[in-house]
Design a protein around this motif. Structure first.
Motif, PDB file in Angstrom:
ATOM      1  N   TYR A   1       6.278   2.477   0.589  1.00 34.69           N
ATOM      2  CA  TYR A   1       5.654   1.232   0.810  1.00 34.69           C
ATOM      3  C   TYR A   1       5.588   0.729   1.629  1.00 34.69           C
ATOM      4  N   GLU A   2       4.456   0.466   2.262  1.00 35.74           N
ATOM      5  CA  GLU A   2       4.157  -0.941   3.649  1.00 35.74           C
ATOM      6  C   GLU A   2       3.837  -1.930   3.063  1.00 35.74           C
TER       7      GLU A   2
ATOM      8  N   LEU B   1       1.923  -4.923   3.365  1.00 34.14           N
ATOM      9  CA  LEU B   1       1.158  -6.091   4.074  1.00 34.14           C
ATOM     10  C   LEU B   1       0.656  -7.074   4.156  1.00 34.14           C
TER      11      LEU B   1
ATOM     12  N   GLU C   1       1.360   5.605   0.060  1.00 34.02           N
ATOM     13  CA  GLU C   1       0.733   6.953   1.087  1.00 34.02           C
ATOM     14  C   GLU C   1      -0.851   7.086   1.558  1.00 34.02           C
ATOM     15  N   ASP C   2      -0.769   6.792   0.152  1.00 33.31           N
ATOM     16  CA  ASP C   2      -2.386   7.534  -0.660  1.00 33.31           C
ATOM     17  C   ASP C   2      -3.475   6.284  -0.026  1.00 33.31           C
ATOM     18  N   ASP C   3      -2.979   4.913   0.628  1.00 29.00           N
ATOM     19  CA  ASP C   3      -3.672   3.917   0.902  1.00 29.00           C
ATOM     20  C   ASP C   3      -4.245   2.928  -0.701  1.00 29.00           C
ATOM     21  N   ASN C   4      -3.832   3.309  -1.739  1.00 29.61           N
ATOM     22  CA  ASN C   4      -3.550   2.294  -2.519  1.00 29.61           C
ATOM     23  C   ASN C   4      -2.996   1.421  -3.130  1.00 29.61           C
ATOM     24  N   GLN C   5      -3.787  -0.198  -2.853  1.00 25.51           N
ATOM     25  CA  GLN C   5      -3.179  -1.013  -2.575  1.00 25.51           C
ATOM     26  C   GLN C   5      -2.630  -2.104  -3.745  1.00 25.51           C
TER      27      GLN C   5
ATOM     28  N   ALA D   1       1.156  -1.261   0.449  1.00 19.70           N
ATOM     29  CA  ALA D   1       0.212  -0.325   0.375  1.00 19.70           C
ATOM     30  C   ALA D   1       1.194   1.120  -0.051  1.00 19.70           C
TER      31      ALA D   1
END
Length: 160
Positions: free
Chosen positions: A151-152, A154, A99-103, A97
Motif C-alpha cells: 500500500y502507498e 496518499l 498495487e492495482d490503484d484501488n483506493q 492505494a
C-alpha cells in the motif's frame, strides 16, 4: 489481555461507558425483576421465563465484567491533539492505494471500536501495524489472510 495499552478514542470510550450504564442501570434491574416474578410462579425446572432470565443475567454479568475491565485498561487518546500530523499514528484517517490503484480510506482506532465495514481499523490489526509511523508517499507491505499486499499512503489527516 495483551501487554500493549488499550488505546481508545474519547468517542469509543463513551460508547463503552454508555453500553455499561445501559446494561447496569436499565436492562439488568428489569431482568432481575422478571426472574423474581418467575421464581414466585412455582416449579422452576419448566419455567421458561426463569430459565431464560437466569441465562440472560449470566450473559449480562459477563458482558459487564468485560466492559469494566476494558474501561479500566483504557488509555484515552484524543487524535485531535496529535502533534506530528505528517505521520500515521493513533486516530489518523489515511487514504491508501494498493498495487492495482484501488483506493481506500481508513481510520486507525482502538481495538474495541474497530469496525472494518465503516473503515475503522483496530490499532493492533496487521494493516494498522504496518501503517504506523508512515508518511505520505511511503510504501508499506502487509501480510493479510488473502496474501501479501503493498500500500502507498496518499493522504493523512487528523480531526480538529
Amino acid at each position: 489481555m495483551s501487554a500493549s495499552p488499550n488505546y481508545i478514542t474519547p468517542a469509543g470510550y463513551s460508547a463503552l461507558k454508555a453500553e455499561y450504564d445501559a446494561l447496569f442501570a436499565e436492562e439488568r434491574p428489569k431482568l432481575v425483576e422478571t426472574i423474581a416474578w418467575a421464581a414466585g410462579n412455582g416449579d422452576r425446572s419448566e419455567n421458561g421465563d426463569y430459565i431464560y432470565g437466569r441465562k440472560r443475567l449470566r450473559e449480562i454479568d459477563r458482558r459487564l465484567g468485560w466492559l469494566s475491565r476494558r474501561m479500566k485498561a483504557a488509555k484515552v487518546i484524543d487524535p485531535a491533539n496529535q502533534p506530528d500530523r505528517a505521520r500515521v499514528f493513533f486516530g489518523a484517517t489515511v487514504l491508501i492505494a494498493d498495487e492495482d490503484d484501488n483506493q481506500r480510506t481508513l481510520t486507525i482506532v482502538g481495538d474495541d471500536e474497530a469496525d472494518a465495514g465503516s473503515g475503522k481499523v483496530g490499532w493492533n490489526a496487521p494493516l494498522a501495524r504496518a501503517l504506523r509511523g508512515a508518511g505520505i508517499g511511503d510504501l508499506r507491505r502487509v501480510v493479510l489472510p488473502g496474501g501479501e499486499r503493498e500500500y502507498e499512503i496518499l493522504e493523512i489527516s487528523y480531526p480538529g
